[in-house]
Scaffold this motif. Sequence first.
Motif, PDB file in Angstrom:
ATOM      1  N   VAL A 127       0.826  -1.206   0.000  1.00  0.00           N
ATOM      2  CA  VAL A 127       0.000   0.000   0.000  1.00  0.00           C
ATOM      3  C   VAL A 127       0.861   1.255   0.000  1.00  0.00           C
ATOM      4  CG1 VAL A 127      -1.922  -1.130   1.146  1.00  0.00           C
ATOM      5  CG2 VAL A 127      -0.157  -0.020   2.525  1.00  0.00           C
ATOM      6  N   GLU A 128       2.167   1.104   0.238  1.00  0.00           N
ATOM      7  CA  GLU A 128       3.054   2.257   0.301  1.00  0.00           C
ATOM      8  C   GLU A 128       3.283   2.847  -1.088  1.00  0.00           C
ATOM      9  OE1 GLU A 128       4.186   3.637   3.060  1.00  0.00           O
ATOM     10  OE2 GLU A 128       3.088   2.139   4.230  1.00  0.00           O
ATOM     11  N   THR A 129       3.333   4.154  -1.163  1.00  0.00           N
ATOM     12  CA  THR A 129       3.648   4.851  -2.404  1.00  0.00           C
ATOM     13  C   THR A 129       4.694   5.926  -2.125  1.00  0.00           C
ATOM     14  OG1 THR A 129       1.957   6.567  -2.125  1.00  0.00           O
ATOM     15  CG2 THR A 129       1.288   4.526  -3.232  1.00  0.00           C
ATOM     16  N   GLY A 130       5.315   6.402  -3.183  1.00  0.00           N
ATOM     17  CA  GLY A 130       6.338   7.423  -3.026  1.00  0.00           C
ATOM     18  C   GLY A 130       5.839   8.824  -3.308  1.00  0.00           C
ATOM     19  N   VAL A 131       4.514   8.986  -3.506  1.00  0.00           N
ATOM     20  CA  VAL A 131       3.984  10.296  -3.859  1.00  0.00           C
ATOM     21  C   VAL A 131       2.711  10.611  -3.074  1.00  0.00           C
ATOM     22  CG1 VAL A 131       4.906  10.214  -6.208  1.00  0.00           C
ATOM     23  CG2 VAL A 131       2.581   9.399  -5.758  1.00  0.00           C
ATOM     24  N   TRP A 138       9.532  10.841 -15.050  1.00  0.00           N
ATOM     25  CA  TRP A 138      10.396   9.991 -14.226  1.00  0.00           C
ATOM     26  C   TRP A 138       9.508   9.028 -13.449  1.00  0.00           C
ATOM     27  CZ3 TRP A 138       8.800  14.810 -13.198  1.00  0.00           C
ATOM     28  CH2 TRP A 138       8.413  15.175 -11.926  1.00  0.00           C
ATOM     29  N   TRP A 139      10.138   8.059 -12.793  1.00  0.00           N
ATOM     30  CA  TRP A 139       9.418   7.031 -12.053  1.00  0.00           C
ATOM     31  C   TRP A 139       9.701   7.177 -10.560  1.00  0.00           C
ATOM     32  CZ3 TRP A 139       6.182   4.243 -15.039  1.00  0.00           C
ATOM     33  CH2 TRP A 139       6.473   4.127 -16.399  1.00  0.00           C
ATOM     34  N   VAL A 140       8.659   7.015  -9.744  1.00  0.00           N
ATOM     35  CA  VAL A 140       8.807   7.157  -8.291  1.00  0.00           C
ATOM     36  C   VAL A 140       8.224   5.922  -7.613  1.00  0.00           C
ATOM     37  CG1 VAL A 140       8.346   8.572  -6.263  1.00  0.00           C
ATOM     38  CG2 VAL A 140       8.570   9.658  -8.514  1.00  0.00           C
ATOM     39  N   GLY A 141       9.090   5.149  -6.939  1.00  0.00           N
ATOM     40  CA  GLY A 141       8.646   4.012  -6.165  1.00  0.00           C
ATOM     41  C   GLY A 141       8.579   4.369  -4.693  1.00  0.00           C
ATOM     42  N   PRO A 142       8.148   3.435  -3.834  1.00  0.00           N
ATOM     43  CA  PRO A 142       8.104   3.711  -2.400  1.00  0.00           C
ATOM     44  C   PRO A 142       9.477   4.061  -1.830  1.00  0.00           C
ATOM     45  CG  PRO A 142       6.826   1.760  -2.927  1.00  0.00           C
ATOM     46  CD  PRO A 142       7.580   2.119  -4.167  1.00  0.00           C
ATOM     47  N   ASN A 143      10.541   3.484  -2.419  1.00  0.00           N
ATOM     48  CA  ASN A 143      11.887   3.720  -1.895  1.00  0.00           C
ATOM     49  C   ASN A 143      12.907   4.078  -2.962  1.00  0.00           C
ATOM     50  OD1 ASN A 143      11.264   2.785   0.925  1.00  0.00           O
ATOM     51  ND2 ASN A 143      10.834   0.881  -0.158  1.00  0.00           N
ATOM     52  N   ASP A 144      12.492   4.163  -4.213  1.00  0.00           N
ATOM     53  CA  ASP A 144      13.423   4.421  -5.322  1.00  0.00           C
ATOM     54  C   ASP A 144      12.841   5.452  -6.277  1.00  0.00           C
ATOM     55  OD1 ASP A 144      15.587   2.364  -4.897  1.00  0.00           O
ATOM     56  OD2 ASP A 144      13.856   1.025  -5.021  1.00  0.00           O
ATOM     57  N   ARG A 183       4.076  -0.291  -5.613  1.00  0.00           N
ATOM     58  CA  ARG A 183       3.127   0.609  -6.277  1.00  0.00           C
ATOM     59  C   ARG A 183       3.896   1.845  -6.766  1.00  0.00           C
ATOM     60  NH1 ARG A 183      -2.766   2.340  -3.716  1.00  0.00           N
ATOM     61  NH2 ARG A 183      -3.775   2.716  -5.726  1.00  0.00           N
ATOM     62  N   TRP A 184       4.264   1.855  -8.040  1.00  0.00           N
ATOM     63  CA  TRP A 184       5.055   2.937  -8.608  1.00  0.00           C
ATOM     64  C   TRP A 184       4.170   4.067  -9.109  1.00  0.00           C
ATOM     65  CZ3 TRP A 184      10.453   3.425  -9.450  1.00  0.00           C
ATOM     66  CH2 TRP A 184      11.211   2.364  -8.930  1.00  0.00           C
ATOM     67  N   ALA A 185       4.749   5.266  -9.145  1.00  0.00           N
ATOM     68  CA  ALA A 185       4.074   6.443  -9.689  1.00  0.00           C
ATOM     69  C   ALA A 185       4.854   6.957 -10.888  1.00  0.00           C
ATOM     70  CB  ALA A 185       3.955   7.529  -8.626  1.00  0.00           C
ATOM     71  N   TYR A 186       4.150   7.682 -11.739  1.00  0.00           N
ATOM     72  CA  TYR A 186       4.718   8.151 -12.992  1.00  0.00           C
ATOM     73  C   TYR A 186       4.316   9.609 -13.219  1.00  0.00           C
ATOM     74  CZ  TYR A 186       4.683   8.479 -18.170  1.00  0.00           C
ATOM     75  OH  TYR A 186       4.835   8.882 -19.474  1.00  0.00           O
ATOM     76  N   PRO A 187       5.119  10.572 -12.736  1.00  0.00           N
ATOM     77  CA  PRO A 187       4.834  11.983 -13.002  1.00  0.00           C
ATOM     78  C   PRO A 187       5.360  12.366 -14.382  1.00  0.00           C
ATOM     79  CG  PRO A 187       6.164  11.668 -10.985  1.00  0.00           C
ATOM     80  CD  PRO A 187       6.236  10.417 -11.788  1.00  0.00           C
TER      81      PRO A 187
END
Length: 249
Positions: A29-33, A164-170, A194-198
């Motif tokens: 469930v963790e996200t980086g954004v 760019w790509w944003v993961g919970p820890n990367d 759960r990766w994010a893509y800004p």
Amino acid sequence: MYIRSSVFIVMAIVTVVGCLLSVNPDTSVETGVIVWLPNDIEGSYGTKGYMGKQEREWLPADTTYLKMTYKESGLGETEARYRALNATLIVAGSDSRSLHRPQVCLTAQGWEIGEREVVQLETKGGELKVMNYHLSQFVRNEDGSIKLDGNGEKLSQRAFYCYWWVGPNDTTHSDEKRIWKSAWNSILTGKNERWAYPSVMSMIDERMGDEAVLEARNRVIGFIKEYSPTFQKSLGAVDREGAEELEEL
């Protein structure tokens, strides 16, 4: 020694591929954004966008999608459209592998990708590397034909597209690194990250001449430097009022 090393590499590749093709593990469930973008930015007003037909077809239903278009105040509609800036934040749902590379959407929309430029930025939250695509395409009429100028030449338009790509820890600007990081972390933790893509895109206003290229690039880079720390946790973002809720998994 060479044979043993080769066998080890092959085994590692097979293991990762096997994991990628296997049944999805539980999703973290963790996200980086934080799912937030400003309503307005200095000198421009924002309008919320919505997922288009192609995005709806390609992205799973539990994908979180936020898009804002910023147009400069005090300009006519045509000029404002030429200089508009689009910011999008996409967060994967139950399967982060469903986030496809941006080339898929861009080429489907008729864009040709020219130069690929890695840009290193210094934000108030730290360093950040993003990928900048130099895009071009022909301007088309409503019937799909290519629009011509007064001299009968084909009209084209250009744009900058940073992502760019944003993961919970990367965090990474590389599509390949994102895939490998996600697969490797899945092996280590037993969970699908759960990766994010800004992404941020701006058209190049060709009517401005040579200055248009630098102006458009600065507009995109300036937005990322200013606002990435407001939604990327590793750059300092924290939960805030007005942030959208992530889709439940």
